[in-house]
Motif scaffolding. Sequence first.
Motif, short mmCIF file in Angstrom:
data_model
loop_
_atom_site.label_atom_id
_atom_site.label_comp_id
_atom_site.label_asym_id
_atom_site.label_seq_id
_atom_site.Cartn_x
_atom_site.Cartn_y
_atom_site.Cartn_z
N UNK A 144 0.83 -1.19 0.02
CA UNK A 144 0.08 0.08 0.16
C UNK A 144 0.84 1.61 0.25
N UNK A 145 1.90 1.20 0.67
CA UNK A 145 2.83 2.44 0.95
C UNK A 145 3.54 2.44 -0.41
N UNK A 146 3.70 1.27 -1.17
CA UNK A 146 4.56 1.57 -2.42
C UNK A 146 3.83 2.04 -3.35
N UNK A 147 2.44 1.72 -3.36
CA UNK A 147 1.83 2.32 -4.45
C UNK A 147 1.67 3.97 -4.12
N UNK A 148 1.17 4.26 -3.05
CA UNK A 148 1.30 5.63 -2.74
C UNK A 148 2.55 6.48 -3.30
N UNK A 149 3.61 5.95 -3.04
CA UNK A 149 4.98 6.55 -3.50
C UNK A 149 5.58 6.12 -4.58
N UNK A 150 4.55 5.33 -5.59
CA UNK A 150 5.04 4.92 -6.62
C UNK A 150 6.51 4.12 -6.93
N UNK A 151 6.61 3.27 -6.03
CA UNK A 151 7.89 2.37 -6.15
C UNK A 151 7.15 1.00 -6.12
N UNK A 152 7.94 -0.13 -5.99
CA UNK A 152 7.15 -1.31 -5.63
C UNK A 152 7.36 -2.10 -4.13
N UNK A 153 6.62 -2.94 -3.70
CA UNK A 153 6.53 -3.39 -2.28
C UNK A 153 8.18 -3.99 -1.93
N UNK A 154 8.75 -4.35 -2.89
CA UNK A 154 10.17 -5.04 -2.33
C UNK A 154 11.11 -4.01 -2.06
N UNK A 155 10.89 -2.65 -2.93
CA UNK A 155 11.66 -1.64 -2.58
C UNK A 155 11.49 -1.13 -1.13
N UNK A 156 10.01 -0.94 -0.70
CA UNK A 156 9.91 -0.29 0.56
C UNK A 156 10.34 -1.13 1.45
N UNK A 157 10.20 -2.67 1.29
CA UNK A 157 10.70 -3.51 2.50
C UNK A 157 12.15 -3.42 2.66
N UNK A 158 12.84 -3.25 1.59
CA UNK A 158 14.12 -3.45 1.54
C UNK A 158 14.82 -2.19 2.02
N UNK A 159 14.29 -1.08 1.62
CA UNK A 159 14.68 0.24 2.45
C UNK A 159 14.45 0.28 3.70
N UNK A 160 13.37 -0.04 4.37
CA UNK A 160 12.93 -0.39 5.52
C UNK A 160 13.89 -1.04 6.36
N UNK A 161 14.30 -2.27 5.77
CA UNK A 161 15.40 -3.19 6.35
C UNK A 161 16.73 -2.37 6.54
N UNK A 162 16.96 -1.72 5.58
CA UNK A 162 18.58 -0.88 5.48
C UNK A 162 18.26 0.13 6.44
N UNK A 163 17.27 0.99 6.36
CA UNK A 163 17.36 1.89 7.59
C UNK A 163 17.18 1.44 8.90
N UNK A 164 16.63 0.38 9.19
CA UNK A 164 16.62 -0.16 10.77
C UNK A 164 18.10 -0.90 10.98
N UNK A 165 18.93 -1.51 9.83
CA UNK A 165 20.07 -1.88 10.07
C UNK A 165 21.22 -0.84 10.45
N UNK A 166 20.72 0.31 9.74
CA UNK A 166 21.67 1.64 9.91
C UNK A 166 21.28 2.41 11.24
N UNK A 167 20.11 2.03 11.87
CA UNK A 167 19.73 2.51 13.11
C UNK A 167 18.75 3.70 13.11
N UNK A 168 18.57 4.26 11.81
CA UNK A 168 17.79 5.40 11.62
C UNK A 168 16.29 4.92 11.94
N UNK A 169 16.06 4.00 11.63
CA UNK A 169 14.74 3.31 11.92
C UNK A 169 14.94 2.62 13.19
N UNK A 170 14.03 2.82 14.13
CA UNK A 170 14.19 1.84 15.30
C UNK A 170 13.23 0.53 15.11
N UNK A 171 12.11 0.86 14.77
CA UNK A 171 11.17 -0.10 14.29
C UNK A 171 9.97 0.37 13.66
N UNK A 172 9.39 -0.29 12.97
CA UNK A 172 7.99 -0.21 12.14
C UNK A 172 6.95 -0.78 13.21
N UNK A 173 6.10 -0.12 13.78
CA UNK A 173 5.24 -0.70 14.62
C UNK A 173 4.47 0.29 15.63
#
Lengths: 149, 167
Positions: free
Chosen positions: A25-54
């Motif tokens: 749903x987020x991907x559709x609103x932002x004009x990317x695909x689902x895999x990119x949203x998930x991969x980006x959140x995983x990376x930002x979480x690994x980098x510590x920028x994102x604490x969690x999604x929840x």
Amino acid sequence: MTEFEKRLLDGYQRGFPLTPRPYAGIAEELGVDEAEVIATLRRLAAEGVVSRVGAVFEPLSVSASTLAAMAVPDDRLAEVAELVNGFAEVNHNYQREHSFNLWFVIIAADEDGVARVIDDIEERTGLEVLDLPMLEGYHLDLGFPLQWN
Amino acid sequence: MELTSTDRALVAAIQNGLPLTPRPYADIGQCIGLGEEEVISALRRMLDGGIIKRLGIVVRHHELGYRANAMVVWDLPDDGIDEIGRRFSGFDFVTLCYRRPRRPPRWPYNLFCMVHGRERPAVLAQVDRLAQSCGVTDAPREVLFSTRRFKQRGPVYAPGPAIEAVS
């Protein structure tokens, strides 16, 4: 930060989709695909920028908590901070510029649980713990509007 | 609203975050014996009931360049403090605002708010704006900047198995 990352962090600190495939749903609103949203959140979480999604819970509705402060002599600060960190009930622990120089949040299932952690820390350090529970919360946590430079 | 035992299991299961997988609610449900729809409706109920304040991305300010993290504490008259607390909360640079007990003689402050900024002078200017907005420039206050973070992680709201947010 890419434009996409900024829009992701700006747009979804609240209102995360309650649909079976929220990242799609987020991907559709932002004009990317689902895999990119998930991969980006995983990376930002690994980098510590994102604490969690929840969920950010209203603390008093699911548990008991307090803000605790200690005035720790400088030469004992590292040792006491480590002891405090050792408690699973402690989830934030900061040094601040003040005679009360160690500040941390204790969250437990109930008030007895909070009191036990305080007693234990006082006994093991020989230092007083200031117990400052929330009496009233004024802030609806709506996330944080980020200013990008 | 009262939490059911199912709600509590759900709180425990998501406290470290939702899985970053295509069907996060189904994956959570599978771990605690709920269907995807049940998870979604329980979360919606907790959001509507105010148990969940928000559902979304939780960022770490420090990593985003917000290096000036101030806890601002105020000694305000008990009478009228609620109005001031609400007004402070209306400023978007205030991320939390709580009333807490005084502990005299060592701790006279009864209102706490968090202000995050990129640099200290900007944060101090924002604190001045807060004071002016409520006519409390004369009230005793202190700004406690953080200098070291010993621990920061999502709170553990409930005992129980948690699902790793990042798989």
